[in-house]
Design a protein around this motif. Sequence first.
Motif, PDB file in Angstrom:
ATOM      1  N   ARG A  64     -28.669  65.293  40.382  1.00 23.17           N
ATOM      2  CA  ARG A  64     -28.136  66.350  39.506  1.00 23.17           C
ATOM      3  C   ARG A  64     -27.079  65.808  38.547  1.00 23.17           C
ATOM      4  N   GLU A  65     -26.630  64.550  38.771  1.00 25.31           N
ATOM      5  CA  GLU A  65     -25.653  63.934  37.883  1.00 25.31           C
ATOM      6  C   GLU A  65     -26.182  62.636  37.275  1.00 25.31           C
ATOM      7  N   ALA A  66     -27.474  62.379  37.447  1.00 28.16           N
ATOM      8  CA  ALA A  66     -28.056  61.124  36.952  1.00 28.16           C
ATOM      9  C   ALA A  66     -27.862  60.984  35.453  1.00 28.16           C
ATOM     10  N   HIS A  67     -27.716  59.749  35.031  1.00 32.07           N
ATOM     11  CA  HIS A  67     -27.473  59.463  33.618  1.00 32.07           C
ATOM     12  C   HIS A  67     -28.709  59.799  32.786  1.00 32.07           C
ATOM     13  N   ILE A  68     -28.522  60.600  31.757  1.00 31.77           N
ATOM     14  CA  ILE A  68     -29.578  60.938  30.799  1.00 31.77           C
ATOM     15  C   ILE A  68     -29.232  60.246  29.483  1.00 31.77           C
TER      16      ILE A  68
ATOM     17  N   GLN B  32     -19.681  64.523  29.743  1.00 27.65           N
ATOM     18  CA  GLN B  32     -19.791  65.929  29.345  1.00 27.65           C
ATOM     19  C   GLN B  32     -21.178  66.222  28.780  1.00 27.65           C
ATOM     20  N   GLN B  33     -21.699  65.310  27.969  1.00 31.25           N
ATOM     21  CA  GLN B  33     -23.043  65.491  27.406  1.00 31.25           C
ATOM     22  C   GLN B  33     -24.096  65.518  28.508  1.00 31.25           C
ATOM     23  N   VAL B  34     -23.971  64.594  29.465  1.00 25.60           N
ATOM     24  CA  VAL B  34     -24.958  64.510  30.551  1.00 25.60           C
ATOM     25  C   VAL B  34     -24.934  65.781  31.390  1.00 25.60           C
ATOM     26  N   ARG B  35     -23.764  66.304  31.668  1.00 19.64           N
ATOM     27  CA  ARG B  35     -23.676  67.534  32.464  1.00 19.64           C
ATOM     28  C   ARG B  35     -24.317  68.711  31.732  1.00 19.64           C
ATOM     29  N   ALA B  36     -24.116  68.771  30.426  1.00 21.31           N
ATOM     30  CA  ALA B  36     -24.749  69.838  29.645  1.00 21.31           C
ATOM     31  C   ALA B  36     -26.272  69.681  29.662  1.00 21.31           C
ATOM     32  N   GLN B  37     -26.744  68.443  29.561  1.00 20.72           N
ATOM     33  CA  GLN B  37     -28.185  68.194  29.604  1.00 20.72           C
ATOM     34  C   GLN B  37     -28.775  68.555  30.963  1.00 20.72           C
ATOM     35  N   HIS B  38     -28.031  68.293  32.032  1.00 14.94           N
ATOM     36  CA  HIS B  38     -28.519  68.649  33.368  1.00 14.94           C
ATOM     37  C   HIS B  38     -28.588  70.164  33.543  1.00 14.94           C
ATOM     38  N   ASP B  39     -27.636  70.881  32.960  1.00 17.13           N
ATOM     39  CA  ASP B  39     -27.707  72.341  33.007  1.00 17.13           C
ATOM     40  C   ASP B  39     -28.985  72.827  32.326  1.00 17.13           C
ATOM     41  N   ARG B  40     -29.303  72.223  31.199  1.00 18.45           N
ATOM     42  CA  ARG B  40     -30.518  72.579  30.455  1.00 18.45           C
ATOM     43  C   ARG B  40     -31.769  72.248  31.280  1.00 18.45           C
ATOM     44  N   LEU B  41     -31.765  71.078  31.912  1.00 19.67           N
ATOM     45  CA  LEU B  41     -32.898  70.686  32.746  1.00 19.67           C
ATOM     46  C   LEU B  41     -33.073  71.625  33.931  1.00 19.67           C
ATOM     47  N   ALA B  42     -31.963  71.970  34.564  1.00 21.00           N
ATOM     48  CA  ALA B  42     -32.034  72.838  35.738  1.00 21.00           C
ATOM     49  C   ALA B  42     -32.608  74.202  35.374  1.00 21.00           C
ATOM     50  N   ARG B  43     -32.209  74.735  34.218  1.00 26.36           N
ATOM     51  CA  ARG B  43     -32.750  76.025  33.769  1.00 26.36           C
ATOM     52  C   ARG B  43     -34.257  75.924  33.560  1.00 26.36           C
TER      53      ARG B  43
ATOM     54  N   GLU C 288      -9.996  49.516  25.873  1.00 20.37           N
ATOM     55  CA  GLU C 288     -10.245  50.232  27.116  1.00 20.37           C
ATOM     56  C   GLU C 288     -10.083  51.743  26.929  1.00 20.37           C
ATOM     57  N   LEU C 289      -9.115  52.154  26.120  1.00 21.17           N
ATOM     58  CA  LEU C 289      -8.941  53.581  25.836  1.00 21.17           C
ATOM     59  C   LEU C 289     -10.171  54.136  25.117  1.00 21.17           C
ATOM     60  N   THR C 290     -10.715  53.355  24.202  1.00 20.48           N
ATOM     61  CA  THR C 290     -11.936  53.778  23.502  1.00 20.48           C
ATOM     62  C   THR C 290     -13.101  53.890  24.483  1.00 20.48           C
ATOM     63  N   ARG C 291     -13.186  52.925  25.398  1.00 22.27           N
ATOM     64  CA  ARG C 291     -14.239  52.940  26.401  1.00 22.27           C
ATOM     65  C   ARG C 291     -14.125  54.188  27.284  1.00 22.27           C
ATOM     66  N   GLN C 292     -12.906  54.522  27.687  1.00 18.58           N
ATOM     67  CA  GLN C 292     -12.677  55.700  28.514  1.00 18.58           C
ATOM     68  C   GLN C 292     -13.083  56.981  27.782  1.00 18.58           C
ATOM     69  N   ALA C 293     -12.725  57.055  26.502  1.00 24.66           N
ATOM     70  CA  ALA C 293     -13.048  58.250  25.717  1.00 24.66           C
ATOM     71  C   ALA C 293     -14.556  58.406  25.558  1.00 24.66           C
ATOM     72  N   ARG C 294     -15.242  57.283  25.296  1.00 26.16           N
ATOM     73  CA  ARG C 294     -16.705  57.334  25.161  1.00 26.16           C
ATOM     74  C   ARG C 294     -17.360  57.763  26.462  1.00 26.16           C
ATOM     75  N   LYS C 295     -16.868  57.247  27.576  1.00 22.04           N
ATOM     76  CA  LYS C 295     -17.458  57.591  28.863  1.00 22.04           C
ATOM     77  C   LYS C 295     -17.222  59.073  29.178  1.00 22.04           C
ATOM     78  N   LYS C 296     -16.028  59.570  28.909  1.00 17.85           N
ATOM     79  CA  LYS C 296     -15.726  60.974  29.163  1.00 17.85           C
ATOM     80  C   LYS C 296     -16.638  61.871  28.332  1.00 17.85           C
ATOM     81  N   GLU C 297     -16.844  61.513  27.066  1.00 18.67           N
ATOM     82  CA  GLU C 297     -17.731  62.299  26.196  1.00 18.67           C
ATOM     83  C   GLU C 297     -19.168  62.239  26.709  1.00 18.67           C
ATOM     84  N   ARG C 298     -19.610  61.070  27.147  1.00 20.31           N
ATOM     85  CA  ARG C 298     -20.969  60.933  27.646  1.00 20.31           C
ATOM     86  C   ARG C 298     -21.174  61.756  28.923  1.00 20.31           C
TER      87      ARG C 298
END
Length: 418
Positions: free
Chosen positions: A373-377, A97-108, A85-95
């Motif tokens: 704006r937060e949809a999964h990419i 962060q990646q999705v938010r960065a991708q949305h910033d790129r899309l918005a620009r 479960e800790l591994t699952r949490q870490a993977r989700k947190k990383e994902r």
Amino acid sequence: MGNKIEDLPSIDPALLRPGLFVVLDLPWFDHNFLFNRFLLANEADVVALQRLGLSAISYDPERSTTYPLRTPQPPLPVSAPDPAELTRQARKKERIQQVRAQHDRLARSERCYANTADEARTLMPRLFWASNQAAIEATAWIKAVDSGPLADNGVVLHLMNQNLGDEGGAGHALNVVILSRLLGRALNLKGQELDDLCLGALLHDIGKSRVTRGVLMKPEEERKAYEHQFVRQHTEYGEAMAIELNLPLSVQKIIRHHHEHQDGSGYPDGLRGTAISQLTRIVAIANRYDNLCHPQDPAKSLIPTEALALMYRRESNRYDSALLATFIKCLGVYPPGSLVTLNNGSTALVIDINEHNLLRPTVLLYDLHTPRREAHIVSLAETPELSIEKVLRPTDCSSAILKYLLPNGQPVANRKPG
């Protein structure tokens, strides 16, 4: 499309077991699983899902490999999360962060595309009047586009489905610039040659300002012979305007010859093969593709995969075969802007290609509970459990899905034919 959650059976979480394909009726951010639709792989998945505290969970019998338990299993005592479960949490947190960065790129990119289209819409009428100052500004505009966010070719391609209210053909012109530059860069064109290609792409239909609007907007099948000829003369009108604007000879050739065909069946001069300049051959491909996807009558529009298939299978004699093959490779098997169903039942929009694996692009997932704006990419290249199952037409999707996935919420509206 995949089964709607309201049509799926739901069960008590105590009846879950590995092999059930579950569909969570939750925002993507509210749990530690990577997706809202997935197969329970093991007991750890079951326990983690039960600990969400939901009163009922939907499952898809067609995608499941087993049936729910007949009798509820007693819940496990709540304890500290196990390593899985800790591994699952870490993977989700990383994902996340990646999705938010991708949305910033899309918005620009989305803001830049809309602003650039507005600039083109302002610039084009002035060019129609053969303004030398406007020609200078157009050249500067091309350089700015090439160095700005729209230089991010993969991401920006899905934006071409926006409804820009294309009065005057500015949206079409911008799309042809983007597509021509994409192909030009794949051919290693640089410097002045690439600038001339993009300027010619922008101005390829400039001569249509000299064609009567009533004739131009009339459906092609309803035009009389003399009206067809009138429309065809836009290439010659455009060349005359380009000469008056003192544009480079390579740009003049694009404007005059972008409707020429490799087999000599085009107009106005019936040129064949290499008698048509390379830059013109590039623009001809880009122009045809955008016209197929976004015709004057939206009812006749093709989805990207259909447009490429038509050009390759039925019209290949019109184009330089090597250029067309490169163009298809640039856009991928599922070109950006394609609506698709994934093998987990999700509906998604292709937003970027993967040049190393054309079957596994990057997609934006539809999720009723998550703001767009937060949809999964998701990069399918990095997610082997997911794949594209089917390509959709806009008419296959509900208005809610189109509003969510498309940059402006709807397919492109009517515009002047290119």
